[in-house]
Design an enzyme around this catalytic site. Structure first.
Site, PDB file in Angstrom:
ATOM      1  CG  ASN A 100      -2.405   0.617   0.537  1.00  0.00           C
ATOM      2  OD1 ASN A 100      -2.430   1.997   0.262  1.00  0.00           O
ATOM      3  ND2 ASN A 100      -3.479  -0.095   0.720  1.00  0.00           N
ATOM      4  CG  HIS A 126       1.590  -2.549  -3.816  1.00  0.00           C
ATOM      5  ND1 HIS A 126       0.866  -2.291  -2.605  1.00  0.00           N
ATOM      6  CD2 HIS A 126       0.606  -2.420  -4.581  1.00  0.00           C
ATOM      7  CE1 HIS A 126      -0.482  -2.371  -2.887  1.00  0.00           C
ATOM      8  NE2 HIS A 126      -0.709  -2.320  -4.195  1.00  0.00           N
ATOM      9  CG  HIS A 195      -2.194  -6.955  -5.022  1.00  0.00           C
ATOM     10  ND1 HIS A 195      -3.086  -6.973  -5.794  1.00  0.00           N
ATOM     11  CD2 HIS A 195      -1.933  -5.567  -4.569  1.00  0.00           C
ATOM     12  CE1 HIS A 195      -3.637  -5.551  -5.844  1.00  0.00           C
ATOM     13  NE2 HIS A 195      -2.814  -4.888  -5.126  1.00  0.00           N
ATOM     14  CB  SER A 196      -4.857 -13.268  -4.550  1.00  0.00           C
ATOM     15  OG  SER A 196      -3.777 -14.015  -4.489  1.00  0.00           O
ATOM     16  CE1 TYR A 197      -4.619  -7.687  -8.681  1.00  0.00           C
ATOM     17  CE2 TYR A 197      -6.806  -6.626  -9.432  1.00  0.00           C
ATOM     18  CZ  TYR A 197      -5.451  -6.506  -9.178  1.00  0.00           C
ATOM     19  OH  TYR A 197      -4.661  -5.299  -9.444  1.00  0.00           O
ATOM     20  CG  ASP A 267      -8.009   1.342  -4.335  1.00  0.00           C
ATOM     21  OD1 ASP A 267      -7.254   0.789  -3.522  1.00  0.00           O
ATOM     22  OD2 ASP A 267      -7.297   2.057  -5.313  1.00  0.00           O
ATOM     23  CD  GLU A 332      -4.452  -4.902  -1.832  1.00  0.00           C
ATOM     24  OE1 GLU A 332      -3.510  -4.268  -1.507  1.00  0.00           O
ATOM     25  OE2 GLU A 332      -5.326  -4.597  -2.521  1.00  0.00           O
TER      26      GLU A 332
END
Ligand code: BGC
Length: 368
Positions: A100, A126, A195-197, A267, A332
């Site tokens: 972040n 990040h 950071h998986s989507y 976000d 996250e």
């Protein structure tokens, strides 16, 4: 089938439900600078998870739907080359040293100010332009999984101290567990997350706007125009940020709301009600067409819920589908963004002699 075979069958089934996950390793090519990369397969009767040493990334998670049919539920690519070329999505990666944002990339420890190169609207995101997501980690097989190690040298992306980060991925029952461990040689700031989507209907199967999300958080941290927290903990009550009751992600995403406008959707960091009590729930998600559910528990105080707003159709994933806006969402788990500059947020300082530990568990189930 004889009785003996039947009994043996039961015994085998019984044993397999207790069995350790199988772990295999394969070469996955080389990065542009010639560093060899591997890919690990972790699998048990419920889940098959692929993890590469490039960015310690989750490449694929196969989980069953309500009929038992498996599908890959995370976004990503087929090849190392595509991961290396993508500098903006962080698909599946471990982000660090500071996941972040850090405002203007600057923070001060013991009177000394450090600068991380800027890569996002005048801020560091990040861990800067060459953060942990772009490094080749060292993989080692462990029971039920793989341990990834990265030694980030003193001064790496401007951060002080040599940081040794270990991330352990294990597959246990219906869960993918992630344990984070870190030590340093000088006082530094650390915020590690995955950071998986996710798309519980399946990778490439449309948007996540119909997924129903619940987050046990009475407060979130609103941001300024460059997505840095203002420092305020704002109540979610009466806003589109209230996910205390399960609500479709898309139900209010287009509401007129200054905060939604800034992020182009969700976000933001939610301050979890259970923070401080060991593992607590960060989020629960349900997707009706497949019946799949995802429960995220964590030891971290916050979670960045990101609705994939910056996906714009320019990236093509594993199944040949271009990822449109909202094709996947991230949860996250984290310390709060810009904590190094926000005295009211829990500290992210790690000193020599201390060991950082955190854990996040992604559990995949089904709802009939
Ligand atoms: C950030 C988003 C960013 C995304 C990168 C998220 O963690 O909060 O603003 O665009 O990562 O894919």
């Amino acid at each position: 089938m004889t009785f003996k075979q039947a009994v043996l069958g039961v015994a085998v089934v019984f044993m397999s439900s207790l069995a350790q996950a199988g772990v295999t390793k394969a070469d996955w090519g080389k990065t542009a600078d010639g560093t060899p990369v591997q890919i690990y397969t972790l699998s048990n009767e419920n889940l098959t998870v692929l993890i590469t040493t490039f960015g310690a990334r989750v490449v694929s998670i196969e989980a069953p739907d309500r009929a038992g049919k498996k599908a890959d539920v995370v976004l990503g690519y087929d090849s190392l080359k595509e991961y290396e070329a993508d500098k903006s999505t962080y698909f599946g990666s471990i982000v660090g040293r500071y996941g972040n944002r850090i405002a203007k990339g600057a923070f001060t420890i013991d009177g000394k100010t450090y600068h991380v190169p800027l890569n996002n609207n005048g801020n560091a995101l990040h861990g800067g332009p060459a953060g942990f997501s772009s490094k080749v980690w060292v993989g080692k097989e462990i029971p039920d999984g793989v341990e990834m190690t990265l030694v980030s040298p003193d001064g790496d992306m401007g951060f002080p101290g040599t940081l040794t980060a270990r991330v352990r991925y294990t597959v246990e029952g219906k869960s993918l567990k992630i344990n984070y461990i870190a030590t340093t040689t000088k006082a530094t700031v650390v915020n590690l997350t995955n950071h998986s989507y996710f798309n519980l209907a399946g990778d490439g199967k449309g948007t996540i706007l119909d997924h129903v999300l619940m987050m046990p958080a009475d407060f979130y941290t609103p941001v300024d125009a460059t997505q840095i927290p203002t420092g305020e903990l704002a109540p979610v009550k009466g806003t589109p940020f209230d996910f205390l009751k399960p609500t479709a992600i898309g139900a209010r995403i287009n509401d007129t709301n200054e905060q939604l406008k800034i992020g182009g959707g969700y976000d933001h960091n939610w301050a979890l009600n259970g923070a401080g009590d060991g593992l607590h729930v960060a989020a629960k998600v349900y997707e009706a067409s497949s019946g799949r559910t995802l429960t995220v528990t964590t030891t971290q105080p916050g979670v960045q819920f990101y609705s994939g707003n910056f996906l714009d159709g320019s990236k093509t994933g594993k199944f040949g589908v271009t990822y449109q806006k909202y094709a996947g969402f991230c949860l996250e788990t984290q310390h709060f963004p810009d904590a190094p500059n926000q005295p009211k947020f829990a500290s992210t300082l790690l000193k020599p002699g201390e060991t950082l530990h955190s854990e996040t568990v992604f559990t995949f189930g089904v709802q009939k």
